[in-house]
Design a protein around this motif. Structure first.
Motif, PDB file in Angstrom:
ATOM      1  N   ALA A   1       0.846  -1.190   0.000  1.00  0.00           N
ATOM      2  CA  ALA A   1       0.000   0.000   0.000  1.00  0.00           C
ATOM      3  C   ALA A   1       0.878   1.235   0.000  1.00  0.00           C
ATOM      4  CB  ALA A   1      -0.921   0.018   1.213  1.00  0.00           C
ATOM      5  N   CYS A   2       0.414   2.247  -0.692  1.00  0.00           N
ATOM      6  CA  CYS A   2       1.041   3.565  -0.683  1.00  0.00           C
ATOM      7  C   CYS A   2      -0.104   4.556  -0.804  1.00  0.00           C
ATOM      8  CB  CYS A   2       2.029   3.719  -1.834  1.00  0.00           C
ATOM      9  SG  CYS A   2       2.925   5.282  -1.772  1.00  0.00           S
ATOM     10  N   ILE A   3      -0.334   5.331   0.259  1.00  0.00           N
ATOM     11  CA  ILE A   3      -1.467   6.252   0.270  1.00  0.00           C
ATOM     12  C   ILE A   3      -0.990   7.655   0.595  1.00  0.00           C
ATOM     13  CG2 ILE A   3      -3.082   4.438   0.935  1.00  0.00           C
ATOM     14  CD1 ILE A   3      -3.055   5.729   3.748  1.00  0.00           C
ATOM     15  N   GLN A   4      -1.773   8.618   0.186  1.00  0.00           N
ATOM     16  CA  GLN A   4      -1.442  10.015   0.450  1.00  0.00           C
ATOM     17  C   GLN A   4      -1.686  10.332   1.916  1.00  0.00           C
ATOM     18  OE1 GLN A   4      -3.583  12.755  -2.007  1.00  0.00           O
ATOM     19  NE2 GLN A   4      -2.922  14.538  -0.853  1.00  0.00           N
ATOM     20  N   GLY A   5      -0.788  11.088   2.509  1.00  0.00           N
ATOM     21  CA  GLY A   5      -0.963  11.558   3.873  1.00  0.00           C
ATOM     22  C   GLY A   5      -0.240  10.710   4.899  1.00  0.00           C
ATOM     23  N   ARG A   6      -0.507  11.034   6.158  1.00  0.00           N
ATOM     24  CA  ARG A   6       0.126  10.382   7.305  1.00  0.00           C
ATOM     25  C   ARG A   6      -0.902   9.492   7.989  1.00  0.00           C
ATOM     26  NH1 ARG A   6       4.580  13.202   9.508  1.00  0.00           N
ATOM     27  NH2 ARG A   6       5.288  14.840   8.120  1.00  0.00           N
ATOM     28  N   ARG A   7      -1.268   8.394   7.341  1.00  0.00           N
ATOM     29  CA  ARG A   7      -2.330   7.527   7.855  1.00  0.00           C
ATOM     30  C   ARG A   7      -1.848   6.080   7.885  1.00  0.00           C
ATOM     31  NH1 ARG A   7      -6.443   9.749   3.530  1.00  0.00           N
ATOM     32  NH2 ARG A   7      -5.859   7.741   2.764  1.00  0.00           N
ATOM     33  N   LYS A   8      -1.162   5.716   8.958  1.00  0.00           N
ATOM     34  CA  LYS A   8      -0.579   4.377   9.056  1.00  0.00           C
ATOM     35  C   LYS A   8      -1.642   3.291   9.100  1.00  0.00           C
ATOM     36  CE  LYS A   8       3.816   5.706  11.111  1.00  0.00           C
ATOM     37  NZ  LYS A   8       4.763   5.496  12.211  1.00  0.00           N
TER      38      LYS A   8
ATOM     39  N   ASP B   1      -4.660   3.373   7.806  1.00  0.00           N
ATOM     40  CA  ASP B   1      -5.244   3.253   6.469  1.00  0.00           C
ATOM     41  C   ASP B   1      -4.322   2.470   5.535  1.00  0.00           C
ATOM     42  OD1 ASP B   1      -7.251   4.799   7.496  1.00  0.00           O
ATOM     43  OD2 ASP B   1      -7.105   6.390   6.015  1.00  0.00           O
ATOM     44  N   ALA B   2      -3.016   2.734   5.620  1.00  0.00           N
ATOM     45  CA  ALA B   2      -2.052   2.016   4.778  1.00  0.00           C
ATOM     46  C   ALA B   2      -2.027   0.532   5.147  1.00  0.00           C
ATOM     47  CB  ALA B   2      -0.660   2.622   4.920  1.00  0.00           C
ATOM     48  N   THR B   3      -2.073   0.233   6.438  1.00  0.00           N
ATOM     49  CA  THR B   3      -2.095  -1.163   6.881  1.00  0.00           C
ATOM     50  C   THR B   3      -3.333  -1.874   6.351  1.00  0.00           C
ATOM     51  OG1 THR B   3      -0.882  -0.587   8.889  1.00  0.00           O
ATOM     52  CG2 THR B   3      -2.079  -2.677   8.905  1.00  0.00           C
ATOM     53  N   ALA B   4      -4.493  -1.234   6.480  1.00  0.00           N
ATOM     54  CA  ALA B   4      -5.741  -1.839   6.002  1.00  0.00           C
ATOM     55  C   ALA B   4      -5.711  -2.032   4.487  1.00  0.00           C
ATOM     56  CB  ALA B   4      -6.932  -0.972   6.411  1.00  0.00           C
ATOM     57  N   ALA B   5      -5.179  -1.062   3.748  1.00  0.00           N
ATOM     58  CA  ALA B   5      -5.101  -1.184   2.291  1.00  0.00           C
ATOM     59  C   ALA B   5      -4.177  -2.338   1.889  1.00  0.00           C
ATOM     60  CB  ALA B   5      -4.617   0.129   1.677  1.00  0.00           C
TER      61      ALA B   5
END
Length: 161
Positions: A95-102, A104-108
Motif C-alpha cells: 500500500a502507498c497512500i497520500q498523507g500520514r495515515r498508518k 489506512d495504509a495497513t488496512a489497504a
C-alpha cells in the motif's frame, strides 16, 4: 515502458485489476478502508500477518505537465505512507497512500493481500464495491458542480452578409 512479456496473449496487462484496486484504496477517504475491512471481516477480526515493511511516512516528488501535455516539471513534494506485509499463506500486500495515515495504509495492504486469497469475492463486495460507488458519487458531484457554472455563448446571425 513495459515489455510485451508482461502482457497476456490479448495484449492486456494482467495487473490492470490490481492497479485499479490499489488506486481505489489509495484514493479512499481517511478511515474508510479500515472501517469497511473490519466490518467485512466480522468478529474474527483481521488475520495475522508479518511486516515486510512496517508503515513509514515519507514524501514523493509530484510531477506535472504544462497544459497537461507539455514537458514534465517537478510540481512539489507530497507526504505518503507506505507499507508491505505478508499473510501466512504467502500472499503479499502493498500500500502507498497520500498523507500520514498508518492504519489506512495497513488496512489497504491487508485488502491487497486478502484479494489474492479465497476472501477476494467477499472483499470485492464489502470493501471495493462501496469504495467504487463512493468514488463515482464524488465524480458525479464534481461534474454537477462544474456543470452549474457552465456558460453557453451564442452568436446571433446578423442580416447582412
Amino acid at each position: 515502458m513495459k515489455d510485451t512479456a508482461d502482457k497476456d496473449h490479448s495484449g492486456n496487462d494482467p495487473d490492470n485489476d490490481r492497479k485499479a484496486r490499489m488506486g481505489l484504496l489509495a484514493r479512499a477517504g481517511a478511515g474508510r478502508v479500515p472501517a469497511l475491512l473490519d466490518a467485512a471481516l466480522g468478529p474474527d477480526g483481521r488475520p495475522a500477518f508479518e511486516w515486510l515493511r512496517a508503515p513509514e511516512i515519507g514524501s514523493v516528488m509530484v510531477r506535472g505537465r504544462a497544459g497537461g501535455t507539455g514537458a514534465p516539471f517537478n510540481l512539489g513534494e507530497m507526504t505518503v505512507t507506505r507499507c508491505a506485509l505478508t499473510l501466512p499463506g504467502g500472499a503479499i500486500g502493498h500500500a502507498c497512500i497520500q498523507g500520514r495515515r498508518k492504519d489506512d495504509a495497513t488496512a489497504a495492504a491487508l485488502v491487497d493481500a486478502l484479494m489474492q486469497t479465497d476472501a477476494a469475492g467477499t472483499l470485492r463486495a464489502t470493501v471495493l464495491d462501496p469504495l467504487r460507488a463512493e468514488a463515482a458519487a464524488r465524480r458525479t458531484g464534481r461534474a454537477e458542480k462544474a456543470a452549474a457554472t457552465k456558460v453557453d455563448f451564442f452568436t446571433l446571425v446578423r442580416g447582412e452578409d
